[in-house]
Design an enzyme around this catalytic site. Sequence first.
Site, PDB file in Angstrom:
ATOM      1  N   CYS A  29       0.807  -1.222  -0.150  1.00 25.56           N
ATOM      2  CA  CYS A  29      -0.038   0.005  -0.103  1.00 25.56           C
ATOM      3  C   CYS A  29       0.813   1.210   0.009  1.00 25.56           C
ATOM      4  O   CYS A  29       1.624   1.681   0.972  1.00 25.56           O
ATOM      5  CB  CYS A  29      -1.095  -0.006   1.164  1.00 25.56           C
ATOM      6  SG  CYS A  29      -1.796   1.499   1.677  1.00 25.56           S
ATOM      7  N   CYS A  32       0.205   3.746   2.617  1.00 27.67           N
ATOM      8  CA  CYS A  32       0.661   3.312   3.929  1.00 27.67           C
ATOM      9  C   CYS A  32       2.036   3.503   4.143  1.00 27.67           C
ATOM     10  O   CYS A  32       2.617   4.113   5.138  1.00 27.67           O
ATOM     11  CB  CYS A  32       0.329   1.579   4.221  1.00 27.67           C
ATOM     12  SG  CYS A  32      -1.203   1.425   3.967  1.00 27.67           S
TER      13      CYS A  32
END
Length: 105
Positions: A29, A32
Amino acid sequence: MKVLDKKNFETEVVQSEGTMLVDFFSETCEPCQALMPSIEALDAKYSDKMPFAKLDTAKARRVAIGQKILGIPAIAIYQDGKKVEELVKDDATPESVEAMIQKYI
């Protein structure tokens, strides 16, 4: 920052007392990964007031689903094992995470 997984999440978070921040993320991600240095800096700043932990949702999908994590990044505050607040996706900015932390310390 403590690393959580499907084996230790229950004992480290759900059965714990006090307040804890949990970062739900995935290594694949990009948002993230962009947020992680800020979370690590906040951990260094606030670790004496609140423990920080992180869980890779790709490696612990059932845990994430059980915690109703519907998108990542998700930064959640737990108190005595219960999730009391979370910031998800675009709401999980370094500034909003720090503001959330300050409510609970």
